[in-house]
Design an enzyme around this catalytic site. Structure first.
Site, PDB file in Angstrom:
ATOM      1  N   HIS A   1      -0.753  -0.232  -9.743  1.00 33.59           N
ATOM      2  CA  HIS A   1      -1.458  -1.107  -8.795  1.00 33.59           C
ATOM      3  C   HIS A   1      -1.914  -2.407  -9.495  1.00 33.59           C
ATOM      4  O   HIS A   1      -3.104  -2.710  -9.564  1.00 33.59           O
ATOM      5  CB  HIS A   1      -2.663  -0.369  -8.184  1.00 33.59           C
ATOM      6  CG  HIS A   1      -3.111  -0.955  -6.874  1.00 33.59           C
ATOM      7  ND1 HIS A   1      -3.610  -0.202  -5.864  1.00 33.59           N
ATOM      8  CD2 HIS A   1      -3.141  -2.228  -6.409  1.00 33.59           C
ATOM      9  CE1 HIS A   1      -3.928  -0.962  -4.832  1.00 33.59           C
ATOM     10  NE2 HIS A   1      -3.656  -2.213  -5.157  1.00 33.59           N
TER      11      HIS A   1
ATOM     12  N   GLU B   1      -3.637   7.528  -5.389  1.00 34.38           N
ATOM     13  CA  GLU B   1      -3.713   6.809  -6.672  1.00 34.38           C
ATOM     14  C   GLU B   1      -4.844   7.364  -7.525  1.00 34.38           C
ATOM     15  O   GLU B   1      -5.945   7.565  -6.996  1.00 34.38           O
ATOM     16  CB  GLU B   1      -3.933   5.317  -6.409  1.00 34.38           C
ATOM     17  CG  GLU B   1      -2.686   4.675  -5.816  1.00 34.38           C
ATOM     18  CD  GLU B   1      -2.836   3.167  -5.606  1.00 34.38           C
ATOM     19  OE1 GLU B   1      -3.835   2.568  -6.072  1.00 34.38           O
ATOM     20  OE2 GLU B   1      -1.941   2.596  -4.969  1.00 34.38           O
TER      21      GLU B   1
ATOM     22  N   ARG C   1       0.838  -1.192   0.000  1.00 31.34           N
ATOM     23  CA  ARG C   1       0.000   0.000   0.000  1.00 31.34           C
ATOM     24  C   ARG C   1       0.872   1.241   0.000  1.00 31.34           C
ATOM     25  O   ARG C   1       1.887   1.301   0.724  1.00 31.34           O
ATOM     26  CB  ARG C   1      -0.900   0.047   1.253  1.00 31.34           C
ATOM     27  CG  ARG C   1      -2.164  -0.785   1.160  1.00 31.34           C
ATOM     28  CD  ARG C   1      -3.126  -0.269   0.080  1.00 31.34           C
ATOM     29  NE  ARG C   1      -4.308  -1.082  -0.073  1.00 31.34           N
ATOM     30  CZ  ARG C   1      -4.435  -2.133  -0.896  1.00 31.34           C
ATOM     31  NH1 ARG C   1      -3.422  -2.517  -1.634  1.00 31.34           N
ATOM     32  NH2 ARG C   1      -5.570  -2.790  -1.000  1.00 31.34           N
TER      33      ARG C   1
HETATM   34  N1  LIG Z   1      -0.631  -4.443  -4.947  1.00 34.92           N
HETATM   35  C1  LIG Z   1      -1.732  -5.142  -4.897  1.00 34.92           C
HETATM   36  O1  LIG Z   1      -2.452  -5.228  -5.883  1.00 34.92           O
HETATM   37  C2  LIG Z   1      -2.060  -5.888  -3.682  1.00 34.92           C
HETATM   38  C3  LIG Z   1      -1.729  -5.404  -2.449  1.00 34.92           C
HETATM   39  N2  LIG Z   1      -2.048  -6.102  -1.328  1.00 34.92           N
HETATM   40  C4  LIG Z   1      -1.656  -5.531  -0.040  1.00 34.92           C
HETATM   41  O2  LIG Z   1      -0.770  -6.441   0.572  1.00 34.92           O
HETATM   42  C5  LIG Z   1      -1.046  -6.475   1.942  1.00 34.92           C
HETATM   43  C6  LIG Z   1      -0.664  -7.825   2.517  1.00 34.92           C
HETATM   44  O3  LIG Z   1      -1.504  -8.829   1.988  1.00 34.92           O
HETATM   45  P1  LIG Z   1      -1.548 -10.284   2.648  1.00 34.92           P
HETATM   46  O4  LIG Z   1      -0.185 -10.823   2.799  1.00 34.92           O
HETATM   47  O5  LIG Z   1      -2.532 -11.071   1.880  1.00 34.92           O
HETATM   48  O6  LIG Z   1      -2.149  -9.920   4.066  1.00 34.92           O
HETATM   49  P2  LIG Z   1      -1.928 -10.689   5.445  1.00 34.92           P
HETATM   50  O7  LIG Z   1      -2.974 -10.185   6.338  1.00 34.92           O
HETATM   51  O8  LIG Z   1      -1.832 -12.144   5.192  1.00 34.92           O
HETATM   52  O9  LIG Z   1      -0.515 -10.166   5.923  1.00 34.92           O
HETATM   53  C7  LIG Z   1      -0.274  -8.894   6.446  1.00 34.92           C
HETATM   54  C8  LIG Z   1       0.721  -9.060   7.563  1.00 34.92           C
HETATM   55  O10 LIG Z   1       1.143  -7.783   7.997  1.00 34.92           O
HETATM   56  C9  LIG Z   1       1.439  -7.906   9.361  1.00 34.92           C
HETATM   57  N3  LIG Z   1       1.532  -6.618  10.017  1.00 34.92           N
HETATM   58  C10 LIG Z   1       0.533  -5.808  10.458  1.00 34.92           C
HETATM   59  N4  LIG Z   1       1.047  -4.723  11.051  1.00 34.92           N
HETATM   60  C11 LIG Z   1       2.397  -4.828  10.965  1.00 34.92           C
HETATM   61  C12 LIG Z   1       3.477  -4.016  11.381  1.00 34.92           C
HETATM   62  N5  LIG Z   1       3.253  -2.853  12.034  1.00 34.92           N
HETATM   63  N6  LIG Z   1       4.727  -4.428  11.108  1.00 34.92           N
HETATM   64  C13 LIG Z   1       4.950  -5.594  10.468  1.00 34.92           C
HETATM   65  N7  LIG Z   1       3.974  -6.423  10.067  1.00 34.92           N
HETATM   66  C14 LIG Z   1       2.712  -6.026  10.301  1.00 34.92           C
HETATM   67  C15 LIG Z   1       0.311  -8.758   9.887  1.00 34.92           C
HETATM   68  O11 LIG Z   1       0.651  -9.355  11.125  1.00 34.92           O
HETATM   69  C16 LIG Z   1       0.160  -9.776   8.784  1.00 34.92           C
HETATM   70  O12 LIG Z   1       0.882 -10.960   9.044  1.00 34.92           O
HETATM   71  C17 LIG Z   1      -2.559  -6.206   2.035  1.00 34.92           C
HETATM   72  O13 LIG Z   1      -2.866  -5.577   3.255  1.00 34.92           O
HETATM   73  C18 LIG Z   1      -2.834  -5.305   0.874  1.00 34.92           C
HETATM   74  O14 LIG Z   1      -2.849  -3.985   1.321  1.00 34.92           O
HETATM   75  C19 LIG Z   1      -2.690  -7.298  -1.383  1.00 34.92           C
HETATM   76  C20 LIG Z   1      -3.036  -7.838  -2.588  1.00 34.92           C
HETATM   77  C21 LIG Z   1      -2.803  -7.143  -3.834  1.00 34.92           C
HETATM   78  O1  LIG Z   2      -8.294  -5.223  -6.884  1.00 32.08           O
HETATM   79  C1  LIG Z   2      -7.139  -4.909  -7.117  1.00 32.08           C
HETATM   80  O2  LIG Z   2      -6.641  -4.943  -8.238  1.00 32.08           O
HETATM   81  C2  LIG Z   2      -6.258  -4.456  -5.973  1.00 32.08           C
HETATM   82  C3  LIG Z   2      -5.832  -5.600  -5.148  1.00 32.08           C
HETATM   83  C4  LIG Z   2      -5.406  -5.148  -3.820  1.00 32.08           C
HETATM   84  O3  LIG Z   2      -4.782  -4.149  -3.655  1.00 32.08           O
HETATM   85  C5  LIG Z   2      -5.801  -5.947  -2.661  1.00 32.08           C
HETATM   86  O4  LIG Z   2      -6.350  -7.044  -2.842  1.00 32.08           O
HETATM   87  O5  LIG Z   2      -5.549  -5.483  -1.538  1.00 32.08           O
END
Ligand SMILES: NC(=O)C1=CN([C@@H]2O[C@H](COP(=O)(O)OP(=O)(O)OC[C@H]3O[C@@H](n4cnc5c(N)ncnc54)[C@H](O)[C@@H]3O)[C@@H](O)[C@H]2O)C=CC1
Ligand SMILES: O=C(O)CCC(=O)C(=O)O
Length: 526
Positions: free
Chosen positions: A279, A260, A231
């Site tokens: 993104h 964004e 993010r």
């Molecule tokens: N670029 C994109 O299109 C996408 C971006 N994302 C982003 O990626 C992030 C992570 O996704 P997932 O791994 O599926 O989520 P997840 O929930 O499995 O992992 C997030 C991790 O961050 C940790 N966390 C929270 N606060 C923290 C801190 N202060 N310091 C260190 N770690 C901390 C949590 O404990 C958790 O293990 C999502 O929150 C989303 O914002 C997700 C999918 C697509």
């Molecule tokens: O829908 C998308 O392309 C964004 C994905 C994403 O950022 C998320 O799943 O957190």
């Protein structure tokens, strides 16, 4: 017919089950402004979004029929969760479907920044044969991962295969798990000081905002590279631009931005050391299908009042706990509903006692169902998402107790509802072969299935009363399906519980109340 609005581009293949459902009408309309959405949202039961639609409080308050907002992806920072919870709108996401896509983009970004592929491509297609792009290898380099959840852990696994040393930080990462995936644990500052590459995979929260900022750039290894596919805002953009100018950061790859899309004059956009994508983390055919399937399934469950799993605005319930509690949800709700209907006056306290099999698990999800039941006939728009919130906002005290013994029952849920006028208690159990049974009303032992129209008649245990009640209902064409009488002592006070085929008209209830030895009559529907 349920109406579902899909307001962002979401895979058609993934939402096929919504098109196929005979009780659902799907409307796809992307790129709506807030005002346009406000104008139409009142017609819809469900809203499906990706990250473009910002689901604001104003949109939700116009969405008077809205039961669920489905986010086809992980991050829900485009949805006002607090507003949704207050209104009882369930927010669900699809947390697993785009993990690999985002992990693979992260890797692609890491390799691109290591070898400057986009920069080299740009020159080559521009007619320049520039072979001065000397990159670095990943092998033997240290990768720091901040956020070791689904995506962070997958990135770690792949980095190990590339021969990288991985150090991770995540407040929920245990030493055992870190060891299992071959990751060393470190603090943010330790990681920052040691890593050749850093990638962030946390949500954006007040704690993670500017997790990497000036103090971290000050202690960073010179010539390191940074990746953000999580993010915008986790890495301080302006502080990073400075760190590039100072030669601290040799390259960076960003898929996400604080705002964004970024403004045309954003300093990343013409910086040759920064690679950017719009993104695209989740943008693979597979991920888009996966998240759309997951979210469609959940939306259907919620619309049809079936159990669902990925609600973001409800505390998560582990599968093993859910397996134990789920059979009790209906019973708890019915106990609450009966009490809510029979207790006279405003409820100020609900005391729940769990006994027997239920004492070893976290019963708070079941308590929600009970509280929902108590208020369901009084509060419009109440559901399990907002039940506790609404109860607390009305200063209702909820007390939960657990006891080892449950007399002769292997499990027992006892609920007392207190008002200024009275206290009413009901106990229920799940009986093997018989299902949900109510086994106590106040001090009286009873045994009945709470279903349909009920009459609860408090009376004095005198001969002839049962007959008179039967005759009175019969002559008014109210058919009795079942009847139960509970009493503590012969001739003392007693309770009669009748299930009747249709609700009794008010004149019949009045006539019943006027009978000698009848103390009060309460009619309810479960
Ligand atoms: N670029 C994109 O299109 C996408 C971006 N994302 C982003 O990626 C992030 C992570 O996704 P997932 O791994 O599926 O989520 P997840 O929930 O499995 O992992 C997030 C991790 O961050 C940790 N966390 C929270 N606060 C923290 C801190 N202060 N310091 C260190 N770690 C901390 C949590 O404990 C958790 O293990 C999502 O929150 C989303 O914002 C997700 C999918 C697509
Ligand atoms: O829908 C998308 O392309 C964004 C994905 C994403 O950022 C998320 O799943 O957190």
């Amino acid at each position: 017919m349920y109406k579902v609005l899909v307001s962002d581009p979401i895979s058609d293949m993934g939402i096929q089950m919504l098109y196929d459902a005979t009780d659902v009408e799907v409307v796809k309309q992307s790129g709506l402004s807030e005002d346009e959405l406000i104008a139409i949202i009142g017609d819809y039961d469900a809203l499906l979004v990706r990250s473009q639609t910002k689901v604001t409080e104003k949109i939700m308050s116009a969405g008077t029929r809205l039961k669920v907002i489905g986010r086809a992806g992980v991050g829900v920072d485009n949805i006002d969760l607090e507003a949704a919870t207050k209104r009882g709108i369930i927010v669900i996401n699809a947390p697993d479907g785009n993990t690999i896509a985002t992990c693979e983009l992260t890797f692609a970004m890491m390799m691109s920044t290591a070898r400057m592929i986009p920069q080299a491509y740009k020159k080559t297609v521009g007619g320049e044969w520039d072979r001065k792009f000397i990159g670095v290898e990943l092998r033997n380099k240290t990768l720091g991962i901040l956020g070791m959840g689904r995506i962070g852990s997958e990135v770690a696994k792949r980095a190990k295969v590339f021969g990288m040393e991985v150090i991770g930080y995540d407040p929920f990462l245990t030493e055992e798990r870190a060891e299992k995936i071959g990751v060393k644990l470190g603090t943010v500052n330790e990681i920052v000081a040691q890593a050749d590459f850093i990638t962030v995979h946390t949500p954006l929260t007040p704690e993670t905002r500017h997790l990497i900022s000036k103090p971290q750039f000050d202690i960073m290894k010179k010539g390191m590279r940074l990746i953000n596919c999580a993010r915008g805002g986790i890495i301080d953009e302006m502080a990073m631009v400075e760190a590039i100018e100072q030669g601290i950061v040799a390259g960076a790859a960003f898929d996400v931005f604080e705002v964004e899309p970024p403004q045309q004059d954003h300093p990343f956009l013409n910086n040759p050391k920064v690679i950017v994508t719009p993104h695209l983390g989740a943008s693979t055919i597979e991920a888009q299908e996966n998240v759309a399937i997951d979210v469609s399934e959940e939306v259907l469950h919620i619309l049809r009042n079936e159990p669902f799993k990925n609600a973001v605005n409800l505390p998560p319930v582990p599968a093993n706990v859910l397996n134990i509690l789920q059979p009790y949800f209906g019973l708890g709700e019915k106990i609450g509903s009966i009490l809510g209907q029979i207790a006279q006056g405003a409820v100020y306290e609900i005391v729940v006692n769990y006994a027997g099999d239920l004492i070893d698990v976290d019963t708070s999800p079941l308590t929600r169902y009970i509280v929902k039941g108590v208020f369901e006939k009084q509060l419009e728009g109440l559901n399990i998402v907002n039940a506790m919130h609404l109860a607390k906002s009305r200063d209702v005290n909820i007390v939960v107790q657990k006891s080892n013994t449950s007399n002769s029952f292997t499990n027992l849920v006892t609920v007392t509802v207190k008002t200024k006028q009275e206290e009413k208690t009901l106990a229920g159990t799940l009986l093997a072969g018989y299902g949900e049974r109510i086994v106590r009303i106040d001090q009286y032992p009873v045994d009945f299935a709470a279903e349909g129209n009920l009459l609860l008649i408090s009376h004095n245990d005198k001969p002839g009363i049962i007959g008179r009640v039967g005759t009175l209902l019969g002559t008014n064409n109210v058919n009795i399906a079942t009847m139960q009488v509970g009493r503590k002592v012969i001739g003392g006070s007693a309770i009669m519980v009748l299930t009747i085929d249709k609700s009794a008209p008010s004149n019949v209830l009045d006539e019943l109340s006027e009978q000698a030895e009848i103390v009060n009559v309460r009619a309810l529907t479960v």
